[in-house]
Design an enzyme around this catalytic site. Structure first.
Site, short mmCIF file in Angstrom:
data_model
loop_
_atom_site.label_atom_id
_atom_site.label_comp_id
_atom_site.label_asym_id
_atom_site.label_seq_id
_atom_site.Cartn_x
_atom_site.Cartn_y
_atom_site.Cartn_z
N ARG A 269 -1.14 9.31 20.95
CA ARG A 269 -1.60 8.06 20.31
C ARG A 269 -2.89 7.56 20.94
O ARG A 269 -3.76 7.03 20.25
CB ARG A 269 -0.51 6.99 20.41
CG ARG A 269 0.71 7.26 19.58
CD ARG A 269 0.46 7.18 18.10
NE ARG A 269 0.20 5.84 17.62
CZ ARG A 269 0.32 5.45 16.35
NH1 ARG A 269 0.69 6.33 15.41
NH2 ARG A 269 0.05 4.23 15.99
N HIS B 293 -2.55 11.89 11.67
CA HIS B 293 -1.34 11.15 12.02
C HIS B 293 -0.78 11.69 13.32
O HIS B 293 -0.85 12.89 13.58
CB HIS B 293 -0.28 11.35 10.92
CG HIS B 293 1.10 10.98 11.37
ND1 HIS B 293 1.57 9.69 11.30
CD2 HIS B 293 2.09 11.71 11.95
CE1 HIS B 293 2.81 9.65 11.79
NE2 HIS B 293 3.14 10.87 12.19
N THR C 10 -4.62 2.53 14.63
CA THR C 10 -4.35 2.87 13.22
C THR C 10 -5.60 2.65 12.37
O THR C 10 -5.96 3.48 11.54
CB THR C 10 -3.18 2.00 12.69
OG1 THR C 10 -2.04 2.23 13.53
CG2 THR C 10 -2.85 2.33 11.26
N PHE D 276 0.81 -1.23 0.00
CA PHE D 276 0.00 0.00 0.00
C PHE D 276 0.84 1.28 0.00
O PHE D 276 0.30 2.38 -0.06
CB PHE D 276 -0.99 0.00 1.18
CG PHE D 276 -0.35 -0.07 2.55
CD1 PHE D 276 0.16 1.06 3.16
CD2 PHE D 276 -0.28 -1.29 3.22
CE1 PHE D 276 0.75 1.00 4.43
CE2 PHE D 276 0.30 -1.36 4.50
CZ PHE D 276 0.82 -0.22 5.09
P1 IDP Z 1 0.18 4.67 12.31
O1 IDP Z 1 -0.27 5.75 11.38
O2 IDP Z 1 -0.87 4.31 13.31
O3 IDP Z 1 1.52 4.94 12.95
P2 IDP Z 1 1.49 2.91 10.44
O4 IDP Z 1 1.55 1.42 10.44
O5 IDP Z 1 2.74 3.68 10.69
O6 IDP Z 1 0.34 3.33 11.44
O7 IDP Z 1 0.89 3.33 9.02
C1 IDP Z 1 0.94 4.66 8.57
C2 IDP Z 1 -0.30 4.95 7.78
O8 IDP Z 1 -0.35 4.09 6.65
C3 IDP Z 1 -1.61 4.65 8.52
O9 IDP Z 1 -2.02 5.71 9.36
C4 IDP Z 1 -2.56 4.47 7.36
O10 IDP Z 1 -2.98 5.73 6.83
C5 IDP Z 1 -1.69 3.78 6.33
N1 IDP Z 1 -1.88 2.34 6.37
C6 IDP Z 1 -1.45 1.47 7.34
N2 IDP Z 1 -1.83 0.22 7.06
C7 IDP Z 1 -2.51 0.28 5.90
C8 IDP Z 1 -3.18 -0.71 5.07
O11 IDP Z 1 -3.22 -1.90 5.39
N3 IDP Z 1 -3.79 -0.23 3.95
C9 IDP Z 1 -3.76 1.07 3.58
N4 IDP Z 1 -3.17 2.01 4.32
C10 IDP Z 1 -2.55 1.64 5.45
MG MG Z 2 3.46 4.92 12.27
#
Ligand code: IDP
Ligand code: MG
Length: 151
Positions: A87, A117, A93, A59
């Site tokens: 957080r 974020h 997430t 993604f």
């Molecule tokens: P976080 O934002 O809670 O730290 P991360 O794993 O760092 O989570 O992912 C960053 C951003 O990537 C997420 O906030 C979301 O917008 C996007 N994201 C995470 N997992 C997925 C997925 O499985 N599909 C599409 N977008 C995703």
């Molecule tokens: Mg992150």
């Protein structure tokens, strides 16, 4: 001092489009200090760097396109345990796993369109703040919050 902990928060392009910029300010009522705030459009290159830890995920390209598709609001907050509490206020997430009362729990549905974020560790907060801001933009202020809210 413990209260000098900083975190990086961003209202993503979908949050801006949906009129949710105000949710970035929730932290102010909680008792954190706004260090600096910008509205700007992150370049594709900047967003690639911002999400570099996810570069091997399928993604990732779509995430970079989404995040650079419009203006974002970027905010630095200061306060006691601000990274962890940020957080908690954000929720999980995935909005579907987030409790009502959290920003993800109240205002969005899809993990790929999760409007806001917030740094997930002190280390990533440092990295993200230096990516998005110049150090002179981080306004230092001796605040009453130190004594009355953070201790
Ligand atoms: P976080 O934002 O809670 O730290 P991360 O794993 O760092 O989570 O992912 C960053 C951003 O990537 C997420 O906030 C979301 O917008 C996007 N994201 C995470 N997992 C997925 C997925 O499985 N599909 C599409 N977008 C995703
Ligand atoms: Mg992150």
């Amino acid at each position: 001092r413990a209260s000098m902990e900083l975190t990086f928060l961003a209202i993503k392009p979908d949050g801006v489009q949906c009129g949710l910029m105000g949710s970035s300010i929730k932290c102010e009522k909680k008792g954190f200090r706004l260090v600096t705030m910008h509205v700007h459009r992150g370049s594709e290159e900047l967003l690639k760097q911002h999400h570099i830890d996810l570069k091997d995920h399928p993604f990732y390209p779509g995430l970079v396109t989404y995040m650079s598709s419009g203006p974002v609001v970027t905010v630095v907050w200061e306060g006691l345990n601000v990274v962890k509490t940020g957080r908690v206020m954000l929720g999980e997430t995935n909005p579907a796993d987030s409790k009502p009362g959290t920003i993800h729990g109240d205002f969005c549905i899809q993990v790929g369109r999760n409007i806001i974020h917030c740094s997930d560790s002190v280390k990533s907060a440092e990295r993200e703040i230096s990516l998005w801001f110049k150090s002179k933009e981080l306004i230092e202020l001796s605040t009453f919050l130190f004594w009355w809210v953070w201790v």
